[in-house]
Design a protein around this motif. Structure first.
Motif, mmCIF file in Angstrom:
data_model
loop_
_atom_site.group_PDB
_atom_site.id
_atom_site.type_symbol
_atom_site.label_atom_id
_atom_site.label_comp_id
_atom_site.label_asym_id
_atom_site.label_seq_id
_atom_site.Cartn_x
_atom_site.Cartn_y
_atom_site.Cartn_z
ATOM 1 N N VAL A 63 35.592 -8.581 5.461
ATOM 2 C CA VAL A 63 35.006 -7.235 5.345
ATOM 3 C C VAL A 63 35.812 -6.257 4.505
ATOM 4 O O VAL A 63 35.361 -5.127 4.309
ATOM 5 C CB VAL A 63 34.781 -6.617 6.747
ATOM 6 N N HIS A 64 36.974 -6.609 4.001
ATOM 7 C CA HIS A 64 37.753 -5.654 3.216
ATOM 8 C C HIS A 64 36.995 -5.252 1.951
ATOM 9 O O HIS A 64 36.317 -6.075 1.322
ATOM 10 C CB HIS A 64 39.119 -6.227 2.871
ATOM 11 N N GLY A 65 37.113 -3.982 1.578
ATOM 12 C CA GLY A 65 36.273 -3.399 0.540
ATOM 13 C C GLY A 65 36.328 -4.074 -0.803
ATOM 14 O O GLY A 65 35.319 -4.124 -1.522
ATOM 15 N N ASP A 66 37.498 -4.597 -1.189
ATOM 16 C CA ASP A 66 37.591 -5.232 -2.507
ATOM 17 C C ASP A 66 36.819 -6.546 -2.561
ATOM 18 O O ASP A 66 36.704 -7.160 -3.624
ATOM 19 C CB ASP A 66 39.051 -5.440 -2.918
ATOM 20 N N HIS A 67 36.261 -6.965 -1.413
ATOM 21 C CA HIS A 67 35.448 -8.178 -1.362
ATOM 22 C C HIS A 67 33.963 -7.890 -1.120
ATOM 23 O O HIS A 67 33.154 -8.805 -1.198
ATOM 24 C CB HIS A 67 35.961 -9.111 -0.265
ATOM 25 N N CYS A 68 33.618 -6.620 -0.830
ATOM 26 C CA CYS A 68 32.212 -6.369 -0.469
ATOM 27 C C CYS A 68 31.642 -5.025 -0.916
ATOM 28 O O CYS A 68 30.441 -4.806 -0.770
ATOM 29 C CB CYS A 68 32.030 -6.512 1.047
ATOM 30 N N TYR A 69 32.431 -4.099 -1.458
ATOM 31 C CA TYR A 69 31.895 -2.781 -1.767
ATOM 32 C C TYR A 69 30.817 -2.795 -2.852
ATOM 33 O O TYR A 69 30.070 -1.827 -3.001
ATOM 34 C CB TYR A 69 33.022 -1.831 -2.177
ATOM 35 N N GLY A 70 30.700 -3.862 -3.607
ATOM 36 C CA GLY A 70 29.648 -3.946 -4.617
ATOM 37 C C GLY A 70 28.351 -4.539 -4.108
ATOM 38 O O GLY A 70 27.363 -4.609 -4.849
ATOM 39 N N PHE A 71 28.344 -4.921 -2.839
ATOM 40 C CA PHE A 71 27.223 -5.655 -2.255
ATOM 41 C C PHE A 71 25.912 -4.856 -2.214
ATOM 42 O O PHE A 71 24.896 -5.303 -2.768
ATOM 43 C CB PHE A 71 27.653 -6.120 -0.864
ATOM 44 N N PRO A 72 25.870 -3.651 -1.626
ATOM 45 C CA PRO A 72 24.591 -2.912 -1.572
ATOM 46 C C PRO A 72 24.031 -2.598 -2.956
ATOM 47 O O PRO A 72 22.813 -2.686 -3.173
ATOM 48 C CB PRO A 72 24.945 -1.632 -0.809
ATOM 49 N N ALA A 93 29.858 -10.809 10.853
ATOM 50 C CA ALA A 93 28.867 -9.927 11.474
ATOM 51 C C ALA A 93 29.053 -8.474 11.051
ATOM 52 O O ALA A 93 28.072 -7.725 10.948
ATOM 53 C CB ALA A 93 28.955 -10.055 12.992
ATOM 54 N N GLY A 94 30.285 -8.058 10.795
ATOM 55 C CA GLY A 94 30.545 -6.679 10.392
ATOM 56 C C GLY A 94 29.844 -6.295 9.110
ATOM 57 O O GLY A 94 29.478 -5.125 8.911
ATOM 58 N N ILE A 95 29.609 -7.249 8.231
ATOM 59 C CA ILE A 95 28.914 -6.976 6.973
ATOM 60 C C ILE A 95 27.468 -6.579 7.239
ATOM 61 O O ILE A 95 26.926 -5.650 6.628
ATOM 62 C CB ILE A 95 28.981 -8.199 6.036
ATOM 63 N N LYS A 96 26.816 -7.270 8.160
ATOM 64 C CA LYS A 96 25.427 -6.940 8.488
ATOM 65 C C LYS A 96 25.329 -5.544 9.101
ATOM 66 O O LYS A 96 24.439 -4.765 8.749
ATOM 67 C CB LYS A 96 24.824 -7.963 9.439
ATOM 68 N N ALA A 97 26.245 -5.202 10.004
ATOM 69 C CA ALA A 97 26.231 -3.877 10.623
ATOM 70 C C ALA A 97 26.425 -2.789 9.565
ATOM 71 O O ALA A 97 25.747 -1.750 9.585
ATOM 72 C CB ALA A 97 27.321 -3.791 11.687
ATOM 73 N N TRP A 98 27.346 -3.019 8.654
ATOM 74 C CA TRP A 98 27.602 -2.050 7.574
ATOM 75 C C TRP A 98 26.396 -1.926 6.646
ATOM 76 O O TRP A 98 26.000 -0.826 6.256
ATOM 77 C CB TRP A 98 28.835 -2.504 6.790
ATOM 78 N N LEU A 99 25.775 -3.062 6.317
ATOM 79 C CA LEU A 99 24.616 -3.029 5.433
ATOM 80 C C LEU A 99 23.440 -2.317 6.092
ATOM 81 O O LEU A 99 22.742 -1.533 5.441
ATOM 82 C CB LEU A 99 24.219 -4.456 5.055
ATOM 83 N N ASP A 100 23.224 -2.564 7.384
ATOM 84 C CA ASP A 100 22.144 -1.880 8.106
ATOM 85 C C ASP A 100 22.351 -0.362 8.085
ATOM 86 O O ASP A 100 21.400 0.408 7.904
ATOM 87 C CB ASP A 100 22.074 -2.371 9.551
ATOM 88 N N ALA A 101 23.607 0.081 8.267
ATOM 89 C CA ALA A 101 23.909 1.512 8.226
ATOM 90 C C ALA A 101 23.668 2.080 6.832
ATOM 91 O O ALA A 101 23.168 3.207 6.680
ATOM 92 C CB ALA A 101 25.353 1.754 8.656
#
Length: 206
Positions: A63-72, A93-101
């Motif tokens: 879940v660290h940002g340098d691995h996922c902040y470009g996802f949305p 699972a944390g990625i799904k919660a963040w994406l839903d938000a």
């Protein structure tokens, strides 16, 4: 299959290196898989021949940002580019919660469905040409490695070995070539034992 590094910097980008993102391309066709999606990954994709419509899955290691902040942003661009095919997401699972938000806060609406698979369960995921296995890593947050096995790798028949076994030319050769095990002379023969692979079929990506 082959790898295309979209970003290899850690924590923050540099002038010459973007943060984490790796594209894994299938040997045949245009299908590809994205491992991690740091900020700016979609811009890196624009410098390649990769299409977001041919993307089979996105796999996030942690879940660290340098691995996922470009996802949305990448998902939103895929929708605006007319993607309609479902997209598989393998991530903690944390990625799904963040994406839903993010969906709710930014009113993000996609033209395709996301099929979320929790990597916390260490799943094995099957695609048409690729099988993916998940392994737990040691890190500050739940972190996972993904191993890719290409199931339809170009291979040639080992003609000498077939001759030694006395297997006649014909349908049995065709089955072995297609990766199908056969019965011959009362023996179960594994197709892999009669194939010569040009490339190793397994590749791990973290």
């Amino acid at each position: 299959m082959n790898l295309l590094f979209l970003g290899t910097s850690a924590g923050v980008p540099t002038k010459s290196r973007n943060v984490s993102g790796v594209a894994l391309r299938e040997s045949k066709g245009k299908g590809w898989y994205l491992i991690d999606c740091g900020e700016g990954t979609q811009h890196q994709v624009l410098h390649t021949k990769l299409s977001l419509n041919s993307l089979k899955a996105i796999l996030i290691t942690h879940v660290h940002g340098d691995h996922c902040y470009g996802f949305p942003g990448l998902l939103a661009s895929a929708a605006m580019n007319g993607r309609t095919a479902p997209l598989t997401i393998v991530a903690p699972a944390g990625i799904k919660a963040w994406l839903d938000a993010t969906y709710e806060a930014t009113q993000l609406s996609l033209s395709f469905t996301l099929e979320f698979v929790a990597s916390d369960d260490l799943p094995s995921v099957e695609f048409e040409n690729i099988a993916v296995a998940t392994y737990r890593l040691s890190h500050r947050s739940p972190s996972y490695a993904y191993e890719f096995t290409e199931r339809k790798v170009d291979a040639a028949l080992d003609v000498d070995k077939l001759a030694q076994k006395g297997i006649p030319r014909g349908p049995l050769w065709g089955q072995l070539k297609q990766g199908i095990d056969i019965e011959f002379a009362g023996e179960r023969l594994k197709s892999r034992g009669f194939l010569i692979f040009k490339y190793k079929p397994v590749l791990g990506a973290v």
